[in-house]
Write a protein that holds these residues in place. Structure first.
Motif, PDB file in Angstrom:
ATOM      1  N   SER A  43       0.816  -1.219   0.000  1.00  0.00           N
ATOM      2  CA  SER A  43       0.000   0.000   0.000  1.00  0.00           C
ATOM      3  C   SER A  43       0.846   1.263   0.000  1.00  0.00           C
ATOM      4  CB  SER A  43      -0.938   0.009   1.207  1.00  0.00           C
ATOM      5  OG  SER A  43      -1.851  -1.056   1.120  1.00  0.00           O
ATOM      6  N   GLY A  69       3.032  -1.209  10.091  1.00  0.00           N
ATOM      7  CA  GLY A  69       2.818   0.212  10.310  1.00  0.00           C
ATOM      8  C   GLY A  69       2.746   1.080   9.082  1.00  0.00           C
ATOM      9  N   LEU A  70       2.275   0.509   7.959  1.00  0.00           N
ATOM     10  CA  LEU A  70       2.039   1.255   6.727  1.00  0.00           C
ATOM     11  C   LEU A  70       3.258   2.043   6.236  1.00  0.00           C
ATOM     12  CD1 LEU A  70      -0.556   1.679   8.887  1.00  0.00           C
ATOM     13  CD2 LEU A  70      -1.642   2.459   6.816  1.00  0.00           C
TER      14      LEU A  70
END
Ligand code: RRO
Length: 301
Positions: A43, A69-70
């Motif tokens: 992402s 944690g993106l």
């Protein structure tokens, strides 16, 4: 096992789940060569973000708990990756996240122009209060973000959903009504927590995280089953799929494509070829086809 998905011919029905192998072209190409029909990128977010502190992933034996944690370079800092990917010979889904509808729209419009075959809206990450499943647990906010993004992109939109939603079938319907072309279910479950009793502290630095792998497969199968009853767009089913039999099970719940994530860690990058063969063998032994078994669990005996 070719399959047409939203107008695109895929050489197999298997999808690489987002976030498993990053955004490097060589690696994504390798999974495609090894039997993955559609690799999904990690992402991409609105701004550079490092992710959570280590440890971020713990193997629990029957699956993983993660609070990665993106991490993202931010959508404006990926020129090299897009340049590399521009002459690829394989299809790709770009996954994106944002902290507001406006951020989702900004990232989506930019990423769409880079030429991915599909865009996945990640409204389901359990590891951030601002960017993740806060959107996907609510039908109205899911509808709003899908509708807004749909207006600015030129490729099919896949909404990735969370099993933490009180009613995932209602969320899926809201996404379909807003213009989503497909549903991807499920993202990791939870969040959960594991405590090390000797040190008396949570094993993850972020304390809680998303659960994946075999332990969540029954949740994934139930979610796909419920979604299949409420929408008419195709479903990418994933969550703990490790074998051909697991794939058959989630297809019977209603999945058109099947995602693999954690099993890449357990069975290696060749897991795709292995699962494809296991699916084919099972279909041959039972003298049936993917089309015939899709949604079979919904039919009256
Ligand atoms: O990066 C993550 O922590 C993460 C994401 Br964006 C996601 O969608 N699901 C997940 O389990 N971890």
């Amino acid at each position: 096992m070719q399959i047409n998905f939203l107008g695109k011919n895929l050489h197999t029905p298997l999808v690489l789940a987002s976030g498993v192998l990053g955004n490097n072209k060589a690696i994504l190409e390798r999974v495609w060569e090894n039997g993955c029909g559609l690799p999904t990128m990690k992402s991409i977010g609105p701004a550079p973000r490092e992710g959570h502190k280590n440890p971020t992933v713990i193997d629990l034996g029957n699956g993983l708990i993660n609070a990665v944690g993106l991490p993202s370079p931010g959508y404006l800092n990926m020129e090299e990756e897009w340049q590399e990917l521009s002459d690829r010979v394989f299809p790709i889904t770009a996954s994106i996240y944002g902290g507001s509808v406006e951020e989702f729209v900004q990232v989506a419009a930019f990423v769409s122009a880079k030429g991915p075959d599909f865009i996945e809206l990640n409204i389901s990450c359990p590891n951030s209060d601002q960017h993740g499943m806060v959107f996907g647990v609510n039908a109205q906010s899911s509808h709003d973000v899908v509708a807004a993004v749909k207006k600015v992109i030129h490729v099919p939109l896949i909404a990735k959903l969370t099993p933490a939603a009180p009613d995932i079938a209602t969320i899926a319907k809201a996404c379909e009504d807003a213009g989503a072309d497909a549903i991807c279910a499920i993202n990791t479950a939870g969040p959960g927590m594991v405590i090390d009793i000797e040190s008396r502290s949570p094993v993850l630095a972020f304390k809680k995280g998303g659960l994946s792998g075999p332990m969540i497969k029954p949740i994934a199968v139930r979610c796909v089953y419920d979604i299949f009853r409420s929408v008419s767009i195709p479903i990418i089913g994933l969550g703990g799929i490790s074998t051909g039999k697991d794939a058959i099970e989630i297809i019977m719940a209603g999945a058109t494509l099947v995602g693999i994530g954690t099993a890449v860690r357990y069975r290696g990058i060749t897991v795709f070829d292995k699962v494809n063969k296991e699916i084919s063998d099972w279909l041959a032994v039972h003298d049936t086809s993917m089309e015939e078994i899709r949604g079979a669990a919904h039919r009256e005996a």
